[in-house]
Each structure stands twice: as C-alpha cells, then as structure tokens.
Design a protein around this motif. Structure first.
Motif, PDB file in Angstrom:
ATOM      1  N   SER A 152     -47.665  35.109 -37.432  1.00  0.00           N
ATOM      2  CA  SER A 152     -48.760  34.471 -36.699  1.00  0.00           C
ATOM      3  C   SER A 152     -49.444  33.404 -37.544  1.00  0.00           C
ATOM      4  CB  SER A 152     -49.786  35.511 -36.260  1.00  0.00           C
ATOM      5  OG  SER A 152     -49.202  36.464 -35.424  1.00  0.00           O
ATOM      6  N   ALA A 153     -49.662  33.701 -38.821  1.00  0.00           N
ATOM      7  CA  ALA A 153     -50.302  32.731 -39.708  1.00  0.00           C
ATOM      8  C   ALA A 153     -49.426  31.491 -39.880  1.00  0.00           C
ATOM      9  CB  ALA A 153     -50.603  33.369 -41.055  1.00  0.00           C
ATOM     10  N   VAL A 154     -48.138  31.699 -40.089  1.00  0.00           N
ATOM     11  CA  VAL A 154     -47.214  30.567 -40.246  1.00  0.00           C
ATOM     12  C   VAL A 154     -47.156  29.752 -38.962  1.00  0.00           C
ATOM     13  CG1 VAL A 154     -44.774  29.968 -40.554  1.00  0.00           C
ATOM     14  CG2 VAL A 154     -45.857  31.618 -42.076  1.00  0.00           C
ATOM     15  N   LEU A 155     -47.135  30.415 -37.826  1.00  0.00           N
ATOM     16  CA  LEU A 155     -47.105  29.705 -36.547  1.00  0.00           C
ATOM     17  C   LEU A 155     -48.373  28.886 -36.349  1.00  0.00           C
ATOM     18  CD1 LEU A 155     -45.493  29.251 -33.941  1.00  0.00           C
ATOM     19  CD2 LEU A 155     -46.714  31.204 -32.974  1.00  0.00           C
ATOM     20  N   CYS A 156     -49.517  29.443 -36.694  1.00  0.00           N
ATOM     21  CA  CYS A 156     -50.783  28.704 -36.570  1.00  0.00           C
ATOM     22  C   CYS A 156     -50.804  27.484 -37.488  1.00  0.00           C
ATOM     23  CB  CYS A 156     -51.966  29.620 -36.880  1.00  0.00           C
ATOM     24  SG  CYS A 156     -52.295  30.842 -35.613  1.00  0.00           S
ATOM     25  N   ILE A 157     -50.358  27.679 -38.724  1.00  0.00           N
ATOM     26  CA  ILE A 157     -50.328  26.555 -39.665  1.00  0.00           C
ATOM     27  C   ILE A 157     -49.374  25.480 -39.176  1.00  0.00           C
ATOM     28  CG2 ILE A 157     -49.621  25.886 -42.000  1.00  0.00           C
ATOM     29  CD1 ILE A 157     -50.744  28.616 -42.921  1.00  0.00           C
ATOM     30  N   PHE A 158     -48.210  25.884 -38.711  1.00  0.00           N
ATOM     31  CA  PHE A 158     -47.243  24.919 -38.192  1.00  0.00           C
ATOM     32  C   PHE A 158     -47.818  24.156 -36.999  1.00  0.00           C
ATOM     33  CE2 PHE A 158     -43.820  23.878 -35.206  1.00  0.00           C
ATOM     34  CZ  PHE A 158     -43.076  23.025 -36.000  1.00  0.00           C
TER      35      PHE A 158
ATOM     36  N   TYR B 199     -49.743  19.281 -34.739  1.00  0.00           N
ATOM     37  CA  TYR B 199     -50.733  18.590 -33.917  1.00  0.00           C
ATOM     38  C   TYR B 199     -51.332  17.413 -34.674  1.00  0.00           C
ATOM     39  CZ  TYR B 199     -54.921  17.628 -31.244  1.00  0.00           C
ATOM     40  OH  TYR B 199     -55.896  16.991 -30.524  1.00  0.00           O
ATOM     41  N   LYS B 200     -51.683  17.643 -35.946  1.00  0.00           N
ATOM     42  CA  LYS B 200     -52.246  16.551 -36.754  1.00  0.00           C
ATOM     43  C   LYS B 200     -51.238  15.427 -36.915  1.00  0.00           C
ATOM     44  CE  LYS B 200     -56.190  18.403 -38.225  1.00  0.00           C
ATOM     45  NZ  LYS B 200     -57.488  17.840 -38.163  1.00  0.00           N
ATOM     46  N   TYR B 201     -49.964  15.792 -37.123  1.00  0.00           N
ATOM     47  CA  TYR B 201     -48.944  14.760 -37.314  1.00  0.00           C
ATOM     48  C   TYR B 201     -48.752  13.938 -36.051  1.00  0.00           C
ATOM     49  CZ  TYR B 201     -44.417  12.565 -37.929  1.00  0.00           C
ATOM     50  OH  TYR B 201     -43.402  11.661 -38.000  1.00  0.00           O
ATOM     51  N   PHE B 202     -48.627  14.601 -34.914  1.00  0.00           N
ATOM     52  CA  PHE B 202     -48.398  13.866 -33.677  1.00  0.00           C
ATOM     53  C   PHE B 202     -49.644  13.134 -33.203  1.00  0.00           C
ATOM     54  CE2 PHE B 202     -44.834  16.933 -33.196  1.00  0.00           C
ATOM     55  CZ  PHE B 202     -43.828  15.993 -33.295  1.00  0.00           C
ATOM     56  N   ALA B 203     -50.807  13.635 -33.547  1.00  0.00           N
ATOM     57  CA  ALA B 203     -52.045  12.944 -33.187  1.00  0.00           C
ATOM     58  C   ALA B 203     -52.222  11.694 -34.039  1.00  0.00           C
ATOM     59  CB  ALA B 203     -53.236  13.873 -33.352  1.00  0.00           C
TER      60      ALA B 203
END
Length: 95
Positions: free
Chosen positions: A47-53, A58-62
């Motif tokens: 869950s932590a890895v999924l949240c970080i990913f 999101y930051k990259y595509f934004a």
C-alpha cells in the motif's frame, strides 16, 4: 502403599499442568500469529509503495506541459507568425 500429596505439592502439579497446556496452545497459535503479521506487513508495504508511486506519477504527469512552444509546417512559404495568427483566430472564433 499410597502416598498422599500435600496441598502444596498438589498446587505445584496443578500449576505445571495448566502451564503445559497454556504453552502448547501458545506455541500452536504462534505460527498463525507470525503468518498474519507477515501478511499485514506485506499489505502495508504494498500500500505504501502504491501510494508513493501514485503521487510520483501524478506529479510527473501534472508537470508535463501540454502547451506548444513551436509550430512546424512543411510549407516554407509561410512564417511561424502567420500560423500563430491562424490558430488564434480559430480559438477565438470557436469561443
């Protein structure tokens, strides 16, 4: 010849028997507890890895800029400024 137990000896034997049954119960439950703990740790890690990913993606595509800084045309007779004016007219006329 029967030997009678004193009250203290009886209490000691009773305590040993109850301790033995408690220890055997705890040792059988320990394996289950370890498996459950490992499963929870794996789920939390995933869950932590999924949240970080998700945040990084999101930051990259934004951050990707969808604006066009240059205009390319295969007709060399027209300048870039002409095409900018055409695009501006098209955008303003649609609004």
């Amino acid at each position: 010849m029967k030997r009678e137990l004193s009250e203290q000896q009886f209490e000691d034997l009773w305590e040993r028997a109850s301790l033995h049954s408690s220890l055997s119960q705890m040792s059988s439950d320990y394996r289950t507890w370890c498996k459950r703990r490992v499963r929870r740790r794996n789920i939390l890690t995933f869950s932590a890895v999924l949240c970080i990913f998700t945040v990084v993606a999101y930051k990259y595509f934004a951050m990707t800029d969808s604006r066009y800084d240059a205009i390319a045309c295969n007709r060399s007779g027209y300048s870039g400024d002409y095409w900018v004016e055409v695009v501006n007219e098209m955008l303003v006329s649609e609004v």
